[in-house]
Design a protein around this motif. Sequence first.
Motif, PDB file in Angstrom:
ATOM      1  N   THR A   1       0.822  -1.227   0.000  1.00  0.00           N
ATOM      2  CA  THR A   1       0.000   0.000   0.000  1.00  0.00           C
ATOM      3  C   THR A   1       0.853   1.273   0.000  1.00  0.00           C
ATOM      4  N   ASP A   2       1.973   1.210  -0.673  1.00  0.00           N
ATOM      5  CA  ASP A   2       2.833   2.396  -0.798  1.00  0.00           C
ATOM      6  C   ASP A   2       3.711   2.191  -2.032  1.00  0.00           C
ATOM      7  N   THR A   3       3.469   2.974  -3.060  1.00  0.00           N
ATOM      8  CA  THR A   3       4.228   2.756  -4.311  1.00  0.00           C
ATOM      9  C   THR A   3       5.698   3.145  -4.167  1.00  0.00           C
ATOM     10  N   ARG A   4       6.009   3.919  -3.110  1.00  0.00           N
ATOM     11  CA  ARG A   4       7.421   4.309  -2.941  1.00  0.00           C
ATOM     12  C   ARG A   4       8.299   3.097  -2.643  1.00  0.00           C
ATOM     13  N   ARG A   5       7.652   2.007  -2.194  1.00  0.00           N
ATOM     14  CA  ARG A   5       8.420   0.784  -1.890  1.00  0.00           C
ATOM     15  C   ARG A   5       8.931   0.111  -3.161  1.00  0.00           C
ATOM     16  N   VAL A   6       8.559   0.651  -4.321  1.00  0.00           N
ATOM     17  CA  VAL A   6       9.026   0.075  -5.577  1.00  0.00           C
ATOM     18  C   VAL A   6      10.554   0.163  -5.661  1.00  0.00           C
ATOM     19  N   ALA A   7      11.133   1.097  -4.914  1.00  0.00           N
ATOM     20  CA  ALA A   7      12.590   1.250  -4.931  1.00  0.00           C
ATOM     21  C   ALA A   7      13.288   0.157  -4.118  1.00  0.00           C
ATOM     22  N   ASP A   8      12.543  -0.515  -3.262  1.00  0.00           N
ATOM     23  CA  ASP A   8      13.121  -1.594  -2.441  1.00  0.00           C
ATOM     24  C   ASP A   8      13.359  -2.819  -3.337  1.00  0.00           C
ATOM     25  N   PRO A   9      14.620  -3.229  -3.495  1.00  0.00           N
ATOM     26  CA  PRO A   9      14.907  -4.322  -4.446  1.00  0.00           C
ATOM     27  C   PRO A   9      14.171  -5.626  -4.127  1.00  0.00           C
ATOM     28  N   VAL A  10      13.958  -5.902  -2.819  1.00  0.00           N
ATOM     29  CA  VAL A  10      13.278  -7.158  -2.458  1.00  0.00           C
ATOM     30  C   VAL A  10      11.814  -7.098  -2.897  1.00  0.00           C
ATOM     31  N   ILE A  11      11.152  -5.970  -2.563  1.00  0.00           N
ATOM     32  CA  ILE A  11       9.742  -5.804  -2.942  1.00  0.00           C
ATOM     33  C   ILE A  11       9.612  -5.830  -4.467  1.00  0.00           C
ATOM     34  N   ARG A  12      10.539  -5.154  -5.112  1.00  0.00           N
ATOM     35  CA  ARG A  12      10.517  -5.083  -6.579  1.00  0.00           C
ATOM     36  C   ARG A  12      10.615  -6.479  -7.197  1.00  0.00           C
ATOM     37  N   ALA A  13      11.536  -7.282  -6.661  1.00  0.00           N
ATOM     38  CA  ALA A  13      11.728  -8.644  -7.183  1.00  0.00           C
ATOM     39  C   ALA A  13      10.471  -9.487  -6.942  1.00  0.00           C
ATOM     40  N   GLU A  14       9.866  -9.312  -5.771  1.00  0.00           N
ATOM     41  CA  GLU A  14       8.643 -10.080  -5.461  1.00  0.00           C
ATOM     42  C   GLU A  14       7.495  -9.662  -6.383  1.00  0.00           C
ATOM     43  N   ALA A  15       7.422  -8.361  -6.649  1.00  0.00           N
ATOM     44  CA  ALA A  15       6.357  -7.872  -7.524  1.00  0.00           C
ATOM     45  C   ALA A  15       6.532  -8.400  -8.950  1.00  0.00           C
ATOM     46  N   LEU A  16       7.771  -8.398  -9.411  1.00  0.00           N
ATOM     47  CA  LEU A  16       8.034  -8.937 -10.756  1.00  0.00           C
ATOM     48  C   LEU A  16       7.700 -10.425 -10.810  1.00  0.00           C
ATOM     49  N   ALA A  17       8.022 -11.128  -9.722  1.00  0.00           N
ATOM     50  CA  ALA A  17       7.721 -12.567  -9.661  1.00  0.00           C
ATOM     51  C   ALA A  17       6.207 -12.794  -9.692  1.00  0.00           C
TER      52      ALA A  17
END
Lengths: 221, 508
Positions: B366-382
Amino acid sequence: MSAAHRLNFFVKLAGATLVMALAWAAPGPYWSALAAGLVIAGLAVTRTPGLRAYLKGALILVALVVASWLLNLSIQGMALGEALPIAIRMAARLVATTGAFFFVMETSTPGAIMAAASAARLPAMATLALSLTFGLVPMLREEFERIADAQRARGLEIDRAPIHVKLRYALARGVPLLVQAVRMAHAISVSFATSGFDPSVKRTTWRRVGLFVDDRIPEDK
Amino acid sequence: MLVLDSLTVGFGAPEPAVADVSFRLAPGEAAVICGAGGAGKSTLLAAAGGIVPRLVRAQEFSGEIRLGGRLMREWPTPELFSAVGFVFQNLDDQLWNLSVEDMIAFPLENRRTPRDEVRREVSKVIDRFGIRRLAGRQALTLSGGERRMVALAAAFAAEPDLLVLDEPTTGLDPQARGRLASALGEARAARPGCTMLIAEQDAASLAQVTERALFLAGGRLVGQTSISDAARNNEIWRTAGVIAPGEALRRRRPGAVGPTRLAVSGLRSSLVRPGGAPVLQDVSFALSAGEIVGLVGANGAGKTTLFQTLLGLLKAAAGSVALDDADAASWSPAQRARRIGYLPQNMRRVLFNMTVLEEVVFAMATDTRRVADPVIRAEALAALEPYGLADKAEVNPFALSAREQGLLGLACVEAGGCAVAILDEPLIARDRAGRALLGRFLDASEAQGRAVILISHDLELVDDVCARAMVLADGRLAFDGPTGAVWDSGAFEALGWPKPYAQEARAA
């Protein structure tokens, strides 16, 4: 729909302009406040849609205008007792003006505007521009509310956030709203073209246009 | 007559959206185009109807289209669109904010038809399509099904030579589909020379008013036959990646398998119907972990109000909603939404981030700024990967097709790990690939202990995938029980809808 809602768009527009002129020409704050009060009473009597939301906005407007004028006039050395009537007068003028045009905006459908403009023999392009301007406002407002609901339905805490966070979220809605507005404008232009709209040709209308404009076709008995 | 000769249309992708398509429709002939999502149906319709390349540019356009013996490119624009009636799949934009009468009269007014004649025609069409009760209303206040009937009425009022309909049954309940087919039949009888080209995945519902079926796959025409032959040839549907009429892809998940995730008791909505009765009355049910429950009901039965009340977007006048045994009465919509994932029929209604990746990150954190977090980013791509959207992570979600937006919705709910998912008419399930992806989502839900409510007018889909079904009628839960029993229940009979696979059962 009440008879006031079915008034010809140009009659409403002329009426709103007259109300605005009277509110601004009123000789003192009490007369301006009376004009604002009468406009709000008129909105309530004619059951104008969205009145509650308008009143919320008007309250914020009054607070901001009164505060800013009081501040401005005090900086210039005016006493509070002298500055207050001036600030109230300005706020009342703005409420009367916005209220009158809010009525025009909320009660004039794009179809009724098109019909009135066609009957007034305005060029097709002017007719289109007028009806699109007035027709898109409710759509964009709905879109703004939809984005807020989407944010809520996806887990964004809007309702219980502090005012500065609410303001930030509201501003953040501007970008998707703009994207949607551009997309909507393109889609409407395609829709117009596929319906055979030709800006060089004067259109007819199914509505009877006079002081009032038809809002439906009576069923054949 | 409509003739397409070696038509190829591309929009800059490596493969054209429509490739080398040729067919001919005689005056008065009606054909249905079937194909999976992304097969090129809408592009083909847009080209056949003159929208591409005249109003929407295409990077690649070759071949010829003739309408009434005249090359499409030689038609002056106003004349062309007086001869062609078009109804888009997404009607939100087509109808903008006009009234019902305005929408139907619009093409006639553009042709300078005298007022009395316009009024007569509009009135006639309103009666023919059975939409008199909608007269005087604005498009924004109509339901999806009502908008579709009005758009069809408007297209017919213009008395076109060619009528192009893109997925006209979208959002219509079975009864409304029947009304649509009847209205199309009547309109054809009134105007026998009108050629019709319809893209539709539920071809069976329009079988009575069409003669030919064209099958599209990967932008190419992979088969064409008469409607009656198509009904007997399942292979041709499979080739086009579409579920054949009556073809059961049954894979019901088990019933209640875990703890209660959602419990609704005595729910009454604060929203009321025009007569003053609450839209929802005394609705009670519970969903267990891993349970997939179908919810059916006529347009206007209260399904939208139900999920909006569950989400807290509408206030409940009475009753309770509990999520994982916690009373949600004091929860804000956002707090509820973290437990309830909602996928509307039109995903555009819940998208607001600027990239596909941000949408998934928002669902997770619930915060798009977390897109910069590499772990969150990788999970989202997965999370995007299984739905084939990983390579579109940086694309604006509004630039995705409706099908891709639907898949993005599934990816978001799965990534968000919600306790309950509400799927409102998942249109992706209408083709084989989409059904497989929906199946994948349901399997994941079962594994993660998520309860799923599947709201759909596609009774075959409900029959195939849900072990339990509910019928909502006039705001009350009229049936709640095993799917095997719902179709013989009084609540379902009262709807007057055909049972799923009824035609095939009769044929057998």
